[in-house]
Structures are given as C-alpha cells and as structure tokens.
Design an enzyme around this catalytic site. Structure first.
Site, mmCIF file in Angstrom:
data_model
loop_
_atom_site.group_PDB
_atom_site.id
_atom_site.type_symbol
_atom_site.label_atom_id
_atom_site.label_comp_id
_atom_site.label_asym_id
_atom_site.label_seq_id
_atom_site.Cartn_x
_atom_site.Cartn_y
_atom_site.Cartn_z
ATOM 1 N N GLY A 104 0.820 -1.218 0.000
ATOM 2 C CA GLY A 104 0.000 0.000 0.000
ATOM 3 C C GLY A 104 0.847 1.258 0.000
ATOM 4 N N ALA A 105 1.818 1.312 -0.935
ATOM 5 C CA ALA A 105 2.797 2.415 -0.912
ATOM 6 C C ALA A 105 2.465 3.540 -1.892
ATOM 7 C CB ALA A 105 4.193 1.868 -1.208
ATOM 8 N N SER A 106 1.302 3.483 -2.529
ATOM 9 C CA SER A 106 1.021 4.481 -3.568
ATOM 10 C C SER A 106 0.677 5.854 -2.997
ATOM 11 C CB SER A 106 -0.107 4.003 -4.482
ATOM 12 O OG SER A 106 -1.315 3.919 -3.767
ATOM 13 N N ARG A 107 0.229 5.883 -1.761
ATOM 14 C CA ARG A 107 -0.156 7.185 -1.172
ATOM 15 C C ARG A 107 -0.182 7.052 0.359
ATOM 16 N NH1 ARG A 107 -6.212 5.879 -3.164
ATOM 17 N NH2 ARG A 107 -6.921 5.009 -1.191
ATOM 18 N N ASP A 126 -2.355 -7.549 -5.388
ATOM 19 C CA ASP A 126 -3.304 -7.483 -4.270
ATOM 20 C C ASP A 126 -2.699 -8.205 -3.069
ATOM 21 O OD1 ASP A 126 -5.377 -7.753 -2.505
ATOM 22 O OD2 ASP A 126 -6.835 -8.494 -3.975
ATOM 23 N N ASN A 146 1.184 -2.510 5.428
ATOM 24 C CA ASN A 146 0.476 -1.233 5.553
ATOM 25 C C ASN A 146 -0.838 -1.195 4.762
ATOM 26 O OD1 ASN A 146 0.321 1.872 5.857
ATOM 27 N ND2 ASN A 146 0.462 1.579 3.630
ATOM 28 N N TYR A 166 -13.888 -3.305 10.167
ATOM 29 C CA TYR A 166 -12.542 -2.693 10.201
ATOM 30 C C TYR A 166 -11.908 -2.923 11.580
ATOM 31 C CZ TYR A 166 -8.901 0.893 9.788
ATOM 32 O OH TYR A 166 -7.693 1.558 9.754
ATOM 33 N N LYS A 192 -8.492 -5.102 12.443
ATOM 34 C CA LYS A 192 -7.307 -4.534 13.104
ATOM 35 C C LYS A 192 -7.061 -5.185 14.473
ATOM 36 C CE LYS A 192 -6.119 -1.601 9.826
ATOM 37 N NZ LYS A 192 -4.869 -1.769 9.067
ATOM 38 N N ILE A 237 -5.513 9.721 10.875
ATOM 39 C CA ILE A 237 -4.387 10.255 10.109
ATOM 40 C C ILE A 237 -4.928 10.916 8.836
ATOM 41 C CG2 ILE A 237 -2.121 9.708 9.096
ATOM 42 C CD1 ILE A 237 -2.435 9.058 12.170
HETATM 43 P P1 NAD Z 1 -4.755 5.270 1.953
HETATM 44 O O1 NAD Z 1 -6.115 4.910 1.494
HETATM 45 O O2 NAD Z 1 -4.219 6.615 1.656
HETATM 46 O O3 NAD Z 1 -3.689 4.190 1.449
HETATM 47 C C1 NAD Z 1 -3.958 2.822 1.427
HETATM 48 C C2 NAD Z 1 -2.944 2.146 0.531
HETATM 49 O O4 NAD Z 1 -3.228 0.739 0.504
HETATM 50 C C3 NAD Z 1 -3.012 2.623 -0.917
HETATM 51 O O5 NAD Z 1 -1.706 2.622 -1.459
HETATM 52 C C4 NAD Z 1 -3.838 1.543 -1.606
HETATM 53 O O6 NAD Z 1 -3.588 1.459 -2.993
HETATM 54 C C5 NAD Z 1 -3.323 0.319 -0.852
HETATM 55 N N1 NAD Z 1 -4.172 -0.858 -0.944
HETATM 56 C C6 NAD Z 1 -5.488 -0.972 -0.670
HETATM 57 N N2 NAD Z 1 -5.897 -2.232 -0.846
HETATM 58 C C7 NAD Z 1 -4.795 -2.944 -1.230
HETATM 59 C C8 NAD Z 1 -4.553 -4.305 -1.541
HETATM 60 N N3 NAD Z 1 -5.535 -5.210 -1.514
HETATM 61 N N4 NAD Z 1 -3.294 -4.681 -1.886
HETATM 62 C C9 NAD Z 1 -2.285 -3.778 -1.939
HETATM 63 N N5 NAD Z 1 -2.459 -2.483 -1.646
HETATM 64 C C10 NAD Z 1 -3.700 -2.083 -1.285
HETATM 65 O O7 NAD Z 1 -4.807 5.019 3.518
HETATM 66 P P2 NAD Z 1 -3.749 5.229 4.705
HETATM 67 O O8 NAD Z 1 -4.446 6.039 5.711
HETATM 68 O O9 NAD Z 1 -2.419 5.622 4.224
HETATM 69 O O10 NAD Z 1 -3.735 3.726 5.258
HETATM 70 C C11 NAD Z 1 -2.570 2.959 5.437
HETATM 71 C C12 NAD Z 1 -2.803 2.018 6.617
HETATM 72 O O11 NAD Z 1 -3.021 2.795 7.791
HETATM 73 C C13 NAD Z 1 -4.041 1.118 6.471
HETATM 74 O O12 NAD Z 1 -3.745 -0.188 6.914
HETATM 75 C C14 NAD Z 1 -5.040 1.773 7.406
HETATM 76 O O13 NAD Z 1 -5.995 0.865 7.885
HETATM 77 C C15 NAD Z 1 -4.133 2.290 8.492
HETATM 78 N N6 NAD Z 1 -4.756 3.331 9.296
HETATM 79 C C16 NAD Z 1 -5.109 4.525 8.747
HETATM 80 C C17 NAD Z 1 -5.738 5.470 9.552
HETATM 81 C C18 NAD Z 1 -6.177 6.811 9.016
HETATM 82 O O14 NAD Z 1 -6.870 7.526 9.737
HETATM 83 N N7 NAD Z 1 -5.810 7.184 7.798
HETATM 84 C C19 NAD Z 1 -6.002 5.188 10.897
HETATM 85 C C20 NAD Z 1 -5.621 3.975 11.411
HETATM 86 C C21 NAD Z 1 -4.983 3.050 10.605
#
Ligand code: NAD
Length: 243
Positions: free
Chosen positions: A9-12, A61, A88, A153, A157, A186
């Site tokens: 999940g490193a695209s963003r 995936d 991630n 969710y 987690k 976040i």
């Molecule tokens: P985001 O939506 O910006 O990024 C998610 C990333 O995961 C993207 O790169 C997306 O392409 C990738 N992704 C989604 N499904 C995928 C799959 N099946 N295989 C490979 N890649 C996949 O979200 P973020 O906030 O950067 O989230 C990153 C992590 O942090 C997640 O696990 C999320 O649950 C966790 N998190 C985020 C928050 C928040 O408030 N943003 C809070 C708690 C935990």
C-alpha cells in the site's frame, strides 16, 4: 550496504511517506499497491530523483495469496531476503454491520488481516534462516477500542494486533521483531469522505486537536525498524492522545 524493505500500500498516504523515508536512508524499497499503477509510478519517480536511492514496483493485491506469491518471486530476483516488511495496505468500510454484504466483509478482512498473514508467511523463512528481520504492521486504535459503524474494520485490526503479539512470541527465538502501530486519525485519502463539520467534530475529540500526518506515522515505522531488538510484540499507540 543497502537493506531491503517491502511496503504494501505504498502508492499514497502512510505507505508513500514510509517509502520515501526508507529510500532516503539507504533502503532499496519494494513498492506495492493493488491497482493505483500511476500513483505508484509517481512514487518510484520521486525516489529515483533522490541521489543514491533505489526501488522496484511490485504490483499486486496483498489480500490475494497467489498475487503475494508472485510479489515475493519478483523480490527474490533482486535480493536474498527482506530486512523489513511493512504491512500497511488497508481499506476502511463505514456502515452498519447489519447492512454489510458478504463481499464487503471479505474485502475488509482479506485486505487488512489476511494480507498480513500472506506477506509474513512469505517473508519469514528467509528471515529465520538469517536470524534477523523486522515486521511492522500498520494497525488502528479501533483495533484496540472498537469503533461504531466500523465493526469489520475494528475486527480486522484487532486481528492484526493479536497476530502481532502471537507472531512476536513465535519469532523471538529467531531474533525477528514483530510490532504494530495503533494509528489514530491520520490525514490521508482514507478519511477524505469526511465533511468539514465531521472533521471538526473528530478533531475536537482528539486531545492534540488535529489529525496525525502520514509523515508522523512513517517516522514511527522507521523508529520501529531501528528499535532495540528486545522490543517486540508491542502495539504502539500513535493517536494524539485519543485512547
Ligand atoms: P490510503 O487509502 O491513503 O492508502 C492505502 C494504501 O493501501 C493505498 O496505497 C492503496 O492502494 C493500498 N491498498 C489498498 N488495498 C490494497 C490491496 N488489496 N493490496 C495492496 N495495496 C492495497 O490510507 P492510509 O491512511 O495511508 O492507510 C494505510 C494504513 O493505515 C491502512 O492499513 C489503514 O488501515 C491504516 N490506518 C489509517 C488510519 C487513518 O486515519 N488514515 C487510521 C488507522 C490506521
């Protein structure tokens, strides 16, 4: 000598920030995401512009066992083993549990929890043979406390947290550390559905009075990759004091 990290999940968001931080600090970064090829290519281009930095794209995936096997086959053509695995990739689902379809439930569990199993299973044998390695799982405070309208969710987690604690015990004799970060709210695309008033209400509940930044979580991921070996099996809260 370069070290090697896979970040799913490193695209963003948090994954992207982490990828840049590791790349700037002498890691060869394997960049993964499922479908945002353009965004991931932009991350690669940003890394390629940093002097001495290097990375490879490994699309797929993370919640699909066959695709994870392919990702690791590609990794093995570049390096013997990973030094760090950052699990991630994640998706959220907001709604009443009673309205949730089977497919929606499966998507959340596969993406958030099974992906951690698939990637750990693939990474562990080579880490064990070298008695070295770090696994860092990006979890959520909702996995600790539970959130209304986010039951699936929260369950996924909680599963990540349980897996982290158990796997840390299983791998401690092999000198592999497994820790998780229980992120608070976040500022990423994951929360982009929030209206301005919803955002303000949420900020009011956070003692720090603001959302965390992806860079702040990336810093904690980096710190865990460099923490003393004796630190393992921990679920680190990084939530602005929320819980
Ligand atoms: P985001 O939506 O910006 O990024 C998610 C990333 O995961 C993207 O790169 C997306 O392409 C990738 N992704 C989604 N499904 C995928 C799959 N099946 N295989 C490979 N890649 C996949 O979200 P973020 O906030 O950067 O989230 C990153 C992590 O942090 C997640 O696990 C999320 O649950 C966790 N998190 C985020 C928050 C928040 O408030 N943003 C809070 C708690 C935990």
């Amino acid at each position: 000598m370069k070290k090697y990290v896979l970040i799913t999940g490193a695209s963003r968001g948090i994954g992207r920030s982490s990828a840049l931080l590791f790349a700037k600090n002498n890691y060869h970064v394997f960049l993964n995401c499922r479908s945002s090829a353009d965004e991931l290519t932009q991350v690669k281009e940003t890394i390629d512009r940093i002097e001495g930095a290097s990375c490879d794209i490994v699309m797929g995936d993370a919640g699909n066992p066959k695709e994870v096997r392919e990702i690791f086959k590609k990794i093995e053509t570049v390096c013997g083993r990973l030094d760090v695995l950052v699990n991630n990739a994640g998706i959220s689902h907001i709604g009443l549990l009673s309205d949730m379809s089977d497919d929606e439930w499966d998507a959340v569990i596969q993406t958030n929890l099974s992906s951690v199993f698939y990637c750990c299973r693939a990474a562990i044998p080579k880490m064990v043979s070298e008695k070295r390695g770090r696994i860092i799982n990006v979890s959520s405070m909702w996995g600790v406390s539970g959130a209304s309208m986010e039951a699936a969710y929260s369950a996924s987690k909680s599963g990540v947290n349980g897996l982290t604690r158990a796997l840390a015990k299983e791998l401690a004799p092999s000198n592999i550390q497994v820790n998780a970060i229980a992120c608070g709210v976040i500022d990423t695309v994951m929360n982009s559905q929030l209206s301005e008033s919803e955002k303000k209400a949420l900020e009011y509940d956070i003692p720090m009075g603001r959302f965390g930044s992806p860079a702040e979580i990336a810093k904690v991921i980096w710190d865990l990759a460099n923490a003393p070996e004796y630190m393992t099996g921990q679920i680190l809260g990084v939530d602005g004091g929320y819980l």
